[in-house]
Motif scaffolding. Structure first.
Motif, PDB file in Angstrom:
ATOM      1  N   ARG A  26       0.859  -1.095  -0.098  1.00 44.17           N
ATOM      2  CA  ARG A  26       0.053   0.100  -0.022  1.00 44.17           C
ATOM      3  C   ARG A  26       0.909   1.347   0.179  1.00 44.17           C
ATOM      4  O   ARG A  26       0.354   2.302  -0.580  1.00 44.17           O
ATOM      5  N   ARG A 106      -2.316   6.651   6.028  1.00 43.00           N
ATOM      6  CA  ARG A 106      -2.852   6.641   7.337  1.00 43.00           C
ATOM      7  C   ARG A 106      -3.862   5.781   7.829  1.00 43.00           C
ATOM      8  O   ARG A 106      -4.748   5.468   6.941  1.00 43.00           O
ATOM      9  N   CYS A 107      -3.988   5.216   8.892  1.00 39.23           N
ATOM     10  CA  CYS A 107      -4.943   4.015   9.233  1.00 39.23           C
ATOM     11  C   CYS A 107      -4.652   4.203  11.056  1.00 39.23           C
ATOM     12  O   CYS A 107      -3.905   4.656  11.497  1.00 39.23           O
ATOM     13  N   LYS A 108      -5.473   3.078  11.235  1.00 40.18           N
ATOM     14  CA  LYS A 108      -5.446   2.836  12.805  1.00 40.18           C
ATOM     15  C   LYS A 108      -5.086   1.383  13.157  1.00 40.18           C
ATOM     16  O   LYS A 108      -5.659   0.372  12.380  1.00 40.18           O
ATOM     17  N   LEU A 181      -4.075  -3.428  11.117  1.00 36.47           N
ATOM     18  CA  LEU A 181      -4.450  -2.031  10.595  1.00 36.47           C
ATOM     19  C   LEU A 181      -5.751  -1.790   9.896  1.00 36.47           C
ATOM     20  O   LEU A 181      -6.153  -2.859   9.184  1.00 36.47           O
ATOM     21  N   VAL A 182      -6.297  -0.880  10.074  1.00 40.19           N
ATOM     22  CA  VAL A 182      -7.823  -0.575   9.690  1.00 40.19           C
ATOM     23  C   VAL A 182      -7.756   0.959   8.995  1.00 40.19           C
ATOM     24  O   VAL A 182      -7.510   1.705   9.653  1.00 40.19           O
ATOM     25  N   GLU A 183      -7.954   0.791   7.573  1.00 39.66           N
ATOM     26  CA  GLU A 183      -7.985   2.029   6.824  1.00 39.66           C
ATOM     27  C   GLU A 183      -9.522   2.633   6.920  1.00 39.66           C
ATOM     28  O   GLU A 183      -9.886   3.272   7.624  1.00 39.66           O
ATOM     29  N   SER A 184     -10.400   1.989   6.048  1.00 39.79           N
ATOM     30  CA  SER A 184     -11.795   2.475   5.976  1.00 39.79           C
ATOM     31  C   SER A 184     -12.658   1.481   6.910  1.00 39.79           C
ATOM     32  O   SER A 184     -13.768   1.993   7.016  1.00 39.79           O
ATOM     33  N   ASP A 201      -2.814   5.368  16.202  1.00 42.66           N
ATOM     34  CA  ASP A 201      -3.065   6.070  14.940  1.00 42.66           C
ATOM     35  C   ASP A 201      -1.543   6.076  14.269  1.00 42.66           C
ATOM     36  O   ASP A 201      -0.754   6.190  14.985  1.00 42.66           O
ATOM     37  N   GLU A 203       0.818   6.673  10.282  1.00 42.60           N
ATOM     38  CA  GLU A 203       0.833   7.063   8.952  1.00 42.60           C
ATOM     39  C   GLU A 203       2.482   6.934   8.593  1.00 42.60           C
ATOM     40  O   GLU A 203       3.263   6.536   9.202  1.00 42.60           O
TER      41      GLU A 203
END
Length: 306
Positions: A26, A106-108, A181-184, A201, A203
């Motif tokens: 990604r 960026r993701c969590k 990791l979770v984006e959307s 968080d 990035e």
């Protein structure tokens, strides 16, 4: 540098700064685009994990993103782009210096559990249960906090490593929860999962070894990246306004440092040129119009230097 990553046919790189970027995934496309924008020219040959930059004394090394922080920390490479999550997972925070956050990737990092399981609504409900993740260290640290113990290796929660398709683990009966990791969130929802805790968080970030061999070149790269990020964040707004309203206009558009003000041939009027954040542009233009500004123009910024 390990020969596992560099083809033996590559010329000597001892007089070049080694710059590690993700070889796939990604982050790869974002990184290649950034390198182009900051003027780094290279040609990567097929199946080669190193490319010599043609216009700067730099060699790009394409590595798995998960390995980059460790290679920078050990001094195998001088500069690298990776995720904040990778730095913390590899426990290299004290051995690398963060130059600049890049604003992409960026993701969590979250704990996810089956949405239909009413018995699991918080991270504490998974204490002592089975967790599957590729972030072993961060997961153990979080559950050590939940269990109230200091040594993450002594937790009773069962943390198991997997390298891919983590979201399928609960559905297959391999885990009671996952950390990933979770984006959307779409992938997790499709797997019947929902978030019950956020570990961090993250990035993408540009990092360097604290004892880098080429500090001036690393600083040049940092400044170029800062220029691109500034150009993405701001536009140049130009307008004419009566000098009597100039103070009000400057309060509305103070710019990064200060507006550039030029007298006009028309007596009592000035021209203002100022950088404005893109996300605030529409409301700033409306407010300028209300106080009498005229000929309001907006120009895109291709690059910048602070």
């Amino acid at each position: 540098m390990s020969s596992a990553y560099i083809n033996s046919a590559v010329p000597d790189t001892s007089d070049r700064m080694l710059f590690a970027v993700p070889k796939k995934g990604r982050l790869y496309d974002h990184c290649v685009g950034l390198l182009s924008n900051i003027g780094i020219e290279f040609n990567r040959k097929p199946r080669h994990d190193i490319a010599l930059v043609t216009n700067m004394p730099i060699a790009l090394v394409f590595l798995p993103a998960a390995d980059i922080a460790a290679y920078v920390a050990k001094g195998n490479v001088d500069l690298g782009i990776t995720g904040l999550d990778i730095i913390r997972e590899s426990q290299t925070e004290n051995d690398v210096a963060e130059l600049i956050r890049l604003g992409f990737g960026r993701c969590k990092l979250q704990i996810q559990a089956p949405a239909e399981n009413q018995a699991v609504r918080t991270a504490g409900d998974l204490v002592g249960k089975r967790i599957v993740t590729s972030f072993i260290n961060l997961t153990r640290q979080r559950f050590a906090e939940l269990e109230g113990i200091e040594d993450p290796m002594k937790i009773k929660t069962q943390v198991r490593f997997v390298s891919g398709s983590v979201e399928a683990a609960c559905g297959l009966g391999l885990a009671d929860g996952i950390v990933d990791l979770v984006e959307s969130g779409d992938t997790m929802r499709a797997a019947g999962l929902h978030s019950i805790d956020t570990l961090m968080d993250t990035e993408s970030v540009l990092i360097t070894n604290k004892h880098a061999r080429f500090p001036r070149l690393a600083e040049t790269i940092k400044q170029r990246v800062e220029g691109i990020l500034t150009a993405r964040k701001y536009v140049l707004c130009q307008y004419n306004i009566a000098r009597a309203s100039l103070d009000s206009a400057c309060l509305l558009t103070p710019g990064r440092q200060a507006p550039t003000i030029t007298s006009l041939e028309q007596e009592g009027w000035v021209a203002v040129s100022v950088m404005v954040e893109k996300k605030l542009l529409a409301e700033k233009m409306d407010a300028l119009k209300e106080i009498g500004a005229a000929d309001i123009l907006v120009l895109q910024i291709a690059n910048a230097r602070a």
